[in-house]
Design an enzyme around this catalytic site. Structure first.
Site, PDB file in Angstrom:
ATOM      1  N   ASP A   1       0.898  -1.134   0.099  1.00  0.00           N
ATOM      2  CA  ASP A   1       0.043  -0.500  -0.059  1.00  0.00           C
ATOM      3  C   ASP A   1       0.677   1.275   0.053  1.00  0.00           C
ATOM      4  OD1 ASP A   1      -2.318   1.680  -0.009  1.00  0.00           O
ATOM      5  OD2 ASP A   1      -2.892   1.205   2.451  1.00  0.00           O
ATOM      6  N   GLY A   2       0.528   2.476  -0.337  1.00  0.00           N
ATOM      7  CA  GLY A   2       1.315   3.900  -0.771  1.00  0.00           C
ATOM      8  C   GLY A   2       0.195   4.432  -0.172  1.00  0.00           C
TER       9      GLY A   2
ATOM     10  N   ASP B   1      -4.438  -2.621  -3.653  1.00  0.00           N
ATOM     11  CA  ASP B   1      -5.919  -1.829  -3.328  1.00  0.00           C
ATOM     12  C   ASP B   1      -5.241  -0.288  -4.804  1.00  0.00           C
ATOM     13  OD1 ASP B   1      -4.276   0.519  -2.087  1.00  0.00           O
ATOM     14  OD2 ASP B   1      -5.504  -0.146  -0.015  1.00  0.00           O
TER      15      ASP B   1
ATOM     16  N   ASP C   1      -1.282  -1.140   5.397  1.00  0.00           N
ATOM     17  CA  ASP C   1      -1.959   0.995   5.017  1.00  0.00           C
ATOM     18  C   ASP C   1      -1.340   1.141   6.375  1.00  0.00           C
ATOM     19  OD1 ASP C   1      -3.762   2.657   4.792  1.00  0.00           O
ATOM     20  OD2 ASP C   1      -4.097   2.418   6.806  1.00  0.00           O
TER      21      ASP C   1
ATOM     22  N   GLU D   1       2.547   3.805  -4.274  1.00  0.00           N
ATOM     23  CA  GLU D   1       1.462   2.796  -5.026  1.00  0.00           C
ATOM     24  C   GLU D   1       2.769   1.794  -4.869  1.00  0.00           C
ATOM     25  OE1 GLU D   1      -0.704   1.289  -3.446  1.00  0.00           O
ATOM     26  OE2 GLU D   1      -2.462   2.918  -2.613  1.00  0.00           O
TER      27      GLU D   1
ATOM     28  N   HIS E   1      -9.331  -0.082   3.141  1.00  0.00           N
ATOM     29  CA  HIS E   1      -9.935   0.132   4.173  1.00  0.00           C
ATOM     30  C   HIS E   1     -11.599  -0.191   4.302  1.00  0.00           C
ATOM     31  CE1 HIS E   1      -7.033   3.361   4.119  1.00  0.00           C
ATOM     32  NE2 HIS E   1      -6.735   3.989   3.255  1.00  0.00           N
TER      33      HIS E   1
END
Length: 145
Positions: free
Chosen positions: A9-10, A69, A135, A47, A125
């Site tokens: 994740d970023g 994501d 995350d 990302e 999320h």
């Protein structure tokens, strides 16, 4: 081949702004957490960096299930990249591909290292434990102003 599950994740506080990336790697019972960041960047760069750093951490060819994501990264690597390369790193609108430096690095890691990579998109999320950890790692990597 070793089976590895990766979540990436970023995160970015402002876009552009300070950003971080995070990756969770699992092979059997072993887990490794990676994170880092930059003082001025974009969410898309973070990302991409998360995936790059995760794949670069693999020491030998692996069968990878990579969960992210970011549709930008997933579609970029699985759909758009061949056309960008064929057009000399230009988009369909003949504009330069954004983040070309990172796309080139990711392309090399995906195609030159002998990994078998399965790309999986997950909704961010939404309670996916691996994505939530990635995350949190990405947010840990965001430099403090």
């Amino acid at each position: 081949m070793t089976d590895v599950t990766i979540y990436t994740d970023g995160a970015c506080k402002g876009n552009p702004g300070p950003g971080g990336w995070g990756a969770l790697l699992r092979a059997g019972r072993a887990e490794k957490e990676l994170w880092g960041g930059e003082p001025l960047t974009t969410n898309n760069r973070m990302e991409l960096t998360a995936v790059i750093e995760a794949l670069a951490a693999l020491k030998r060819p692996c069968r990878v299930h990579l969960y992210l994501d970011s549709e930008y990264v997933r579609k970029g690597i699985t759909e758009w990249l061949p056309a960008w390369k064929a057009r000399g790193w230009k988009t369909a609108g003949r504009k330069p591909v954004k983040n070309e430096d990172l796309w080139r690095r990711l392309d090399e890691l995906v195609h030159a290292r002998g990994h078998e990579i399965h790309w999986h998109w997950v909704r961010g999320h939404s309670g996916d434990a691996g994505n939530e950890r990635a995350d949190a790692l990405a947010n840990r990597g965001v430099p403090v102003r």
